[in-house]
Design an enzyme around this catalytic site. Structure first.
Site, short mmCIF file in Angstrom:
data_model
loop_
_atom_site.label_atom_id
_atom_site.label_comp_id
_atom_site.label_asym_id
_atom_site.label_seq_id
_atom_site.Cartn_x
_atom_site.Cartn_y
_atom_site.Cartn_z
N ASN A 149 9.63 4.14 -0.24
CA ASN A 149 9.57 4.87 1.03
C ASN A 149 10.94 5.39 1.44
O ASN A 149 11.07 6.52 1.92
CB ASN A 149 9.00 3.96 2.13
CG ASN A 149 7.50 4.15 2.26
OD1 ASN A 149 6.88 4.79 1.42
ND2 ASN A 149 6.93 3.60 3.30
N CYS B 122 5.89 4.60 9.09
CA CYS B 122 6.48 3.96 7.90
C CYS B 122 7.92 4.34 7.61
O CYS B 122 8.80 3.49 7.62
CB CYS B 122 5.59 4.26 6.71
SG CYS B 122 3.96 3.60 6.93
N PHE C 4 7.99 16.49 -1.44
CA PHE C 4 8.87 15.90 -0.42
C PHE C 4 10.20 16.62 -0.33
O PHE C 4 11.23 16.02 -0.04
CB PHE C 4 9.04 14.38 -0.67
CG PHE C 4 7.84 13.63 -0.16
CD1 PHE C 4 6.61 13.78 -0.79
CD2 PHE C 4 7.89 12.87 0.98
CE1 PHE C 4 5.48 13.16 -0.31
CE2 PHE C 4 6.76 12.23 1.47
CZ PHE C 4 5.55 12.38 0.82
N LEU C 5 10.14 17.93 -0.56
CA LEU C 5 11.33 18.78 -0.37
C LEU C 5 11.01 19.92 0.59
O LEU C 5 11.52 21.02 0.47
CB LEU C 5 11.81 19.34 -1.71
CG LEU C 5 12.60 18.38 -2.62
CD1 LEU C 5 12.99 19.07 -3.91
CD2 LEU C 5 13.86 17.85 -1.91
N ASN C 6 10.08 19.68 1.53
CA ASN C 6 9.75 20.71 2.53
C ASN C 6 10.56 20.43 3.79
O ASN C 6 10.35 19.39 4.44
CB ASN C 6 8.25 20.69 2.87
CG ASN C 6 7.41 21.04 1.66
OD1 ASN C 6 7.74 21.96 0.92
ND2 ASN C 6 6.37 20.28 1.42
N GLU D 242 0.84 -1.19 0.00
CA GLU D 242 0.00 0.00 0.00
C GLU D 242 0.89 1.25 0.00
O GLU D 242 1.95 1.24 0.58
CB GLU D 242 -0.89 -0.02 1.25
CG GLU D 242 -2.09 0.86 1.17
CD GLU D 242 -2.65 0.97 -0.24
OE1 GLU D 242 -3.16 -0.04 -0.77
OE2 GLU D 242 -2.56 2.07 -0.83
C1 UDX Z 1 4.41 7.61 3.86
C2 UDX Z 1 4.45 7.49 2.36
O1 UDX Z 1 4.27 8.79 1.78
C3 UDX Z 1 3.33 6.57 1.89
O2 UDX Z 1 3.42 6.41 0.49
C4 UDX Z 1 3.50 5.22 2.58
O3 UDX Z 1 2.44 4.36 2.21
C5 UDX Z 1 3.48 5.39 4.08
O4 UDX Z 1 4.51 6.31 4.48
P1 UDX Z 1 2.99 8.89 5.68
O5 UDX Z 1 4.01 8.31 6.63
O6 UDX Z 1 1.56 8.81 6.01
O7 UDX Z 1 3.19 8.19 4.21
O8 UDX Z 1 3.32 10.42 5.57
P2 UDX Z 1 4.04 11.38 4.55
O9 UDX Z 1 3.06 12.41 4.14
O10 UDX Z 1 4.76 10.63 3.50
O11 UDX Z 1 5.14 12.08 5.51
C6 UDX Z 1 6.08 11.26 6.15
C7 UDX Z 1 6.93 12.16 7.05
O12 UDX Z 1 7.76 13.00 6.25
C8 UDX Z 1 6.11 13.08 7.95
O13 UDX Z 1 6.74 13.19 9.21
C9 UDX Z 1 6.16 14.41 7.21
O14 UDX Z 1 6.01 15.52 8.08
C10 UDX Z 1 7.56 14.37 6.62
N1 UDX Z 1 7.70 15.19 5.43
C11 UDX Z 1 7.05 14.85 4.29
C12 UDX Z 1 8.53 16.30 5.49
O15 UDX Z 1 9.10 16.61 6.53
N2 UDX Z 1 8.70 17.05 4.37
C13 UDX Z 1 8.07 16.74 3.19
O16 UDX Z 1 8.25 17.47 2.22
C14 UDX Z 1 7.20 15.62 3.16
#
Ligand code: UDX
Length: 433
Positions: free
Chosen positions: A210, A262, A251-253, A151
Site C-alpha cells: 500500500n 487505507c 497508479f500514475l494518474n 486483503e
Molecule cells: C487501496 C489499495 O489499492 C488496495 O489494494 C488496498 O486493499 C486498499 O487500499 P482503495 O483505497 O480502495 O485501495 O483505492 P485505490 O483505487 O487504490 O485508490 C487509492 C487512492 O489513490 C484514491 O484516492 C485514488 O483516487 C488515488 N489514486 C489511485 C490516484 O490518485 N491516482 C492513481 O493513479 C490511482
C-alpha cells in the site's frame, strides 16, 4: 467446503464473507450493529455500495450459504474458521486503535469450545498477529492458530479484486496448510498464487504494497506540479513512464492526492512501526507529507481564479469514483480548506453526499443536481472522476455560472470544448491556458 464466521461487515468483512460463500463455503457474517444485520437478513439494505455485491449476497443467501448474526456465540462452535475483518482506525495521535480487534479476540476466547483457525484480514501493524497468537495461547485452552491473510481489494472493485486477486498472502506458522488450501481452492484452481510465509512478513507485504502504491500516486502528483510550471503534458509523462515495464502504467494518474481508509492510514502505520523499532523511514514519511500538503497547493491555484467573496462549486466528494466512501477524501480536504479561507462552497456528488454531510455538516450547500450546484459560482472544481462529470455541457455550465472557470483535478472534462465555450480551463498537470 468450510464453515466460516466473519467478524465485521464493513468493506473487507462483507465482501470477503459473501465471496467466500460464492467460492462454495458456508458463511455467517457477524456484526454488533443490529440495524446493519437486520438490513442484510431482511435484504432491505446493504451497508456499503459495491458493484455486484447486492446480487452476490442475494444469490448466496437464497442458496443457504450466507447468513448474518449479531454475535458469534451461536455460530462459532460449528465453524472451522473465524475471520476477523473489523476496522483498525488511527486514533487522534495517529496510532492504530486496536479496540475492535481486541474485542473480537476476547469474544472468541469467551465462546470457543473447540480448536479453531483465526484469520486476521483486518490491516494490522506488523507484529500484531504474533501478539494475538500469544494472547490466544495464554487465554484459551483450545488450539487456536492465528493466520495473517491481508486483503488487497480496492473499494469500487472489491468483488472483482477478491474473486480474481493478483495473489493471496498467508502468514502462518502452520505446518498443515490443508485448511488454507481448502479455503482458497477455487482461486488456486484458477491459477492464483497462494504465497505462504510467516505472519510478520505477510503483514509487512500489506503495508509495503500500500505504501508503494501510495508512493506512485504521490510521485506523479509532484511531477504534475512540475509539469504545470514547465508546460508539460502529464498524461504523456505517465504514459511514457508506464511503457517501462519495470514502472508500469497503473497508479500514475495525477489528481488531488490519495485518500480512502487505507493509503493515508497505512503509510502512517508503517512510519509508526519504523519509529517503534528504531528504524527511520524517510521516504515513507515523505509520501505521507507530500500527500497531506496537496490540497493547499490546489486551493492556491483556485484562488488565482476568484475574488474573496466568490462562490465555488466542488463536483465529487468521495475519495475516488465508484464508492460512497469519503474517508480521508482529498475532495473533502479541498472543501474544508476553501471554507477555512472564507469561501462559500456548493457541492455535488452522485453517491457521497450522505457520508459527506457527516464530515462537512452545514459548512457547505449540498445539491442533487450538479447544474444547480454550479449555479452562480465563479469556479467549478471537478474533484472526483465520476462518469457524471465526464460529459459536462460547457454551454449549460456557462449559462449557470457567474464566471466561466473550471479546474479539473481528475482530467475527465473535454478541455477543448470548454475552451471553445469561453472557459478558463485549469487541469492538474497542465500549465494554465
Ligand atoms: C487501496 C489499495 O489499492 C488496495 O489494494 C488496498 O486493499 C486498499 O487500499 P482503495 O483505497 O480502495 O485501495 O483505492 P485505490 O483505487 O487504490 O485508490 C487509492 C487512492 O489513490 C484514491 O484516492 C485514488 O483516487 C488515488 N489514486 C489511485 C490516484 O490518485 N491516482 C492513481 O493513479 C490511482
Amino acid at each position: 467446503m468450510l464453515k466460516i464466521v466473519v467478524m465485521g461487515t464493513g468493506y473487507v468483512g462483507l465482501v470477503s464473507g459473501t465471496c467466500f460463500a460464492e467460492l462454495g463455503h458456508d458463511v455467517v457474517c457477524v456484526d454488533k450493529d443490529k440495524s446493519k444485520i437486520d438490513g442484510l437478513k431482511l435484504g432491505t439494505k446493504v451497508p456499503i455500495f459495491e458493484k455486484d455485491l447486492d446480487d452476490l449476497i442475494k444469490s448466496n443467501k437464497s442458496r443457504g450459504r450466507l447468513d448474518f448474526a449479531v454475535d458469534i456465540s451461536g455460530v462459532i462452535n460449528n465453524s472451522d474458521i473465524v475471520i476477523i475483518a473489523v476496522g483498525t482506525p488511527l486514533d487522534a495521535k495517529g496510532r492504530t486503535n486496536f479496540d475492535y480487534i481486541n474485542q473480537c479476540v476476547s469474544e472468541i476466547v469467551a465462546h470457543a469450545k473447540r480448536d479453531l483457525h483465526v484469520i486476521i484480514k483486518s490491516t494490522v501493524p506488523v507484529g500484531t498477529c504474533d501478539s494475538l497468537q500469544k494472547r490466544f495461547n495464554q487465554e484459551s485452552s483450545y488450539s487456536i492458530d492465528v493466520i495473517s491473510n491481508p486483503e488487497f481489494l480496492r473499494e469500487g472493485e472489491a468483488v472483482q479484486d477478491f474473486l480474481l486477486p493478483d495473489r493471496v498472502v498467508i502468514g502462518s506458522d502452520l505446518e498443515d496448510r490443508e485448511v488454507i488450501d481448502e479455503l482458497y481452492k477455487e482461486l488456486s484452481d484458477r491459477g492464483v498464487e497462494i504465497l505462504y510465509t510467516n505472519r510478520v512478513t505477510a503483514e509487512l507485504i500489506k503495508y509495503a504494497s500500500n505504501s508503494f502504491l501510495a508512493a506512485k500516486v504521490a510521485f506523479i502528483n509532484e511531477i504534475a506540479d512540475l509539469s504545470e510550471r514547465l508546460g508539460g503534458d502529464i498524461e504523456d509523462v505517465s504514459h511514457g513512464m508506464g511503457l517501462d515495464k519495470r514502472i508500469g502504467r497503473k497508479f500514475l494518474n495525477a489528481g488531488p492526492g490519495f485518500g480512502g481508509s487505507c493509503f493515508p492510514k497505512d503509510t502512517k502505520a508503517l512510519i509508526n512501526t519504523g519509529d517503534d523499532h528504531g528504524v527511520d523511514l524517510p521516504l515513507v514519511r515523505a509520501i505521507s507529507l507530500s500527500n497531506e500538503m496537496r490540497h493547499k497547493h490546489i486551493v492556491q491555484r483556485i484562488k488565482k481564479l476568484v475574488q474573496s467573496n466568490d462562490e465555488i462549486s466542488v463536483l465529487g466528494l468521495t475519495y475516488k469514483a465508484g464508492t460512497d466512501d469519503v474517508r480521508c477524501s482529498p475532495a473533502i480536504n479541498v472543501v474544508r480548506e476553501l471554507c477555512a479561507q472564507g469561501f462559500k462552497v456548493k457541492v455535488h456528488d452522485p453517491k457521497g453526499i450522505p457520508k459527506a454531510k457527516q464530515e462537512l455538516g452545514d459548512s457547505v450547500s449540498y445539491y442533487d443536481d450538479l447544474y444547480e450546484a454550479v449555479n452562480e459560482t465563479s469556479v467549478c472544481v471537478v474533484a472526483t472522476e465520476w462518469d457524471d462529470y465526464k460529459n459536462l455541457n460547457p454551454e449549460k455550465l456557462a449559462n449557470c455560472m457567474k464566471k466561466s472557470n473550471i479546474y479539473d483535478l481528475r482530467k475527465v472534462i473535454n478541455k477543448e470544448a470548454f475552451m471553445k465555450s469561453g472557459f478558463k480551463v485549469m487541469v492538474v498537470g497542465y500549465k494554465s491556458e
